[in-house]
Design an enzyme around this catalytic site. Structure first.
Site, PDB file in Angstrom:
ATOM      1  CG  ASP A 260      -1.894  -1.102   1.255  1.00  0.00           C
ATOM      2  OD1 ASP A 260      -2.198  -1.655   0.177  1.00  0.00           O
ATOM      3  OD2 ASP A 260      -2.361  -1.439   2.363  1.00  0.00           O
TER       4      ASP A 260
HETATM    5  N1  URA Z   1      -1.287  -5.926   3.817  1.00  0.00           N
HETATM    6  C1  URA Z   1      -1.780  -4.682   3.825  1.00  0.00           C
HETATM    7  O1  URA Z   1      -2.833  -4.426   4.389  1.00  0.00           O
HETATM    8  N2  URA Z   1      -1.098  -3.711   3.192  1.00  0.00           N
HETATM    9  C2  URA Z   1       0.096  -3.937   2.576  1.00  0.00           C
HETATM   10  O2  URA Z   1       0.687  -3.003   2.029  1.00  0.00           O
HETATM   11  C3  URA Z   1       0.598  -5.239   2.577  1.00  0.00           C
HETATM   12  C4  URA Z   1      -0.107  -6.226   3.207  1.00  0.00           C
END
Ligand code: URA
Length: 231
Positions: free
Chosen positions: A102
Site C-alpha cells: 500500500d
Molecule cells: N497488507 C496490507 O494491508 N497492506 C500492505 O501493504 C501489505 C499487506
C-alpha cells in the site's frame, strides 16, 4: 544484439546519444574502435567499453528497495510517485515491482524484469511467506494469536492460517502471511477489532530487508539472496 541497442539498454544513453558516441570513436568492442550502430555483438562474450569504461552486461535484474511511505507500487501513475521513481539505474530494462505494498506501507519490496521470478513469488501455490511488522492500535491477546492461527474470516473468504508474534511490547507485532490479498494485513487486524497504525514488510521467503538500506535506498540482490526469496 545490435551494438546501439546494447549500449542503450545498459543505460549508456538514448539511441541517438549512443550513435554520437559511436561516430566520435568513443566505443570499443574487444579493444577496437567500433563506429557502426548496427554492428552485432555477443553481450555474454564481447567486451564493450566506452572511453575505456567497461559496460557490464545485465540481462535479468533483481533489486531490493526499502520503500518509503507515499509511493505506490506501480510502474507509472498520473497522480502519484511510484516505486520506479526511486530507481535511477536499469532504466531500459523494463523493471516492475513484485506484488504490491500500500502507499503508506514501508519496507521490503522487490523489483525485477524476470516474469518467472515474479510468478514464483506471487503464486499462492508456491506459499512464499511475507513477514510484516505491525504497530497496532491495541495490544494483541492470546486469543488474537489463536484466531490468526485458525484463519481470520474476511469479506472475501477465510484467510489462510497466519502467525502472529509479539515482542515484549505487544502493540508491536510480527505477522507472517502467505497470501497477498488487497489490504490483507489491515483487514485481518480490523476483523479482530484492532487497527494497523503502521505497517512495514521486513521479510519475503527467507530474505530479510537489509538493515543498512535507508528508506528510499535500493541495491541488487546477490545470487544467494535470489534463492533465499523463493524458500
Ligand atoms: N497488507 C496490507 O494491508 N497492506 C500492505 O501493504 C501489505 C499487506
Amino acid at each position: 544484439m545490435r551494438l546501439d541497442k546494447f549500449l542503450a539498454n545498459m543505460g549508456v544513453g538514448t539511441r541517438s546519444e549512443v550513435k554520437q558516441l559511436l561516430k566520435k570513436n568513443q566505443v570499443q568492442v574487444n579493444g577496437k574502435n567500433e563506429k557502426q550502430s548496427k554492428a552485432q555483438i555477443n553481450p555474454e562474450e564481447d567486451t564493450v567499453t566506452v572511453n575505456g569504461d567497461f559496460i557490464r552486461y545485465v540481462d535479468k535484474v533483481y533489486i531490493m528497495l526499502n520503500k518509503p511511505a507515499g509511493y505506490i507500487s506501480a510502474t507509472e501513475d498520473n497522480e502519484h510517485s511510484t516505486v520506479l521513481d526511486l530507481i535511477d539505474d536499469f532504466q531500459n530494462l523494463n523493471i516492475f515491482p513484485v506484488g504490491r505494498l500500500d502507499k503508506d506501507t514501508t519496507g521490503l519490496i522487490l523489483l525485477t524484469n524476470d516474469g518467472q521470478f515474479n510468478h514464483d513469488i506471487m503464486s499462492p501455490n508456491k506459499h512464499v511467506s511475507k513477514i510484516y511488522r505491525v504497530e497496532a492500535e491495541k495490544a494483541v491477546s492470546q486469543q488474537d494469536i489463536e484466531i490468526f492461527a485458525d484463519g481470520v474470516e474476511l469479506s472475501d473468504g477465510k484467510a489462510q492460517p497466519a502467525e502472529l508474534k509479539c515482542t515484549e511490547e505487544s502493540k508491536t507485532v510480527y505477522v507472517t502471511i502467505q497470501e497477498g490479498r488487497f489490504h490483507q494485513v489491515k483487514r485481518m487486524f480490523h476483523a479482530i477489532d484492532n487497527e494497523v497504525l503502521k505497517l512495514k514488510r521486513v521479510q519475503i521467503g527467507q530474505l530479510q530487508l537489509d538493515s543498512s538500506l535507508s528508506e528510499g535506498d535500493y541495491r541488487e540482490l546477490t545470487t544467494e539472496e535470489i534463492e533465499l526469496v523463493q524458500q
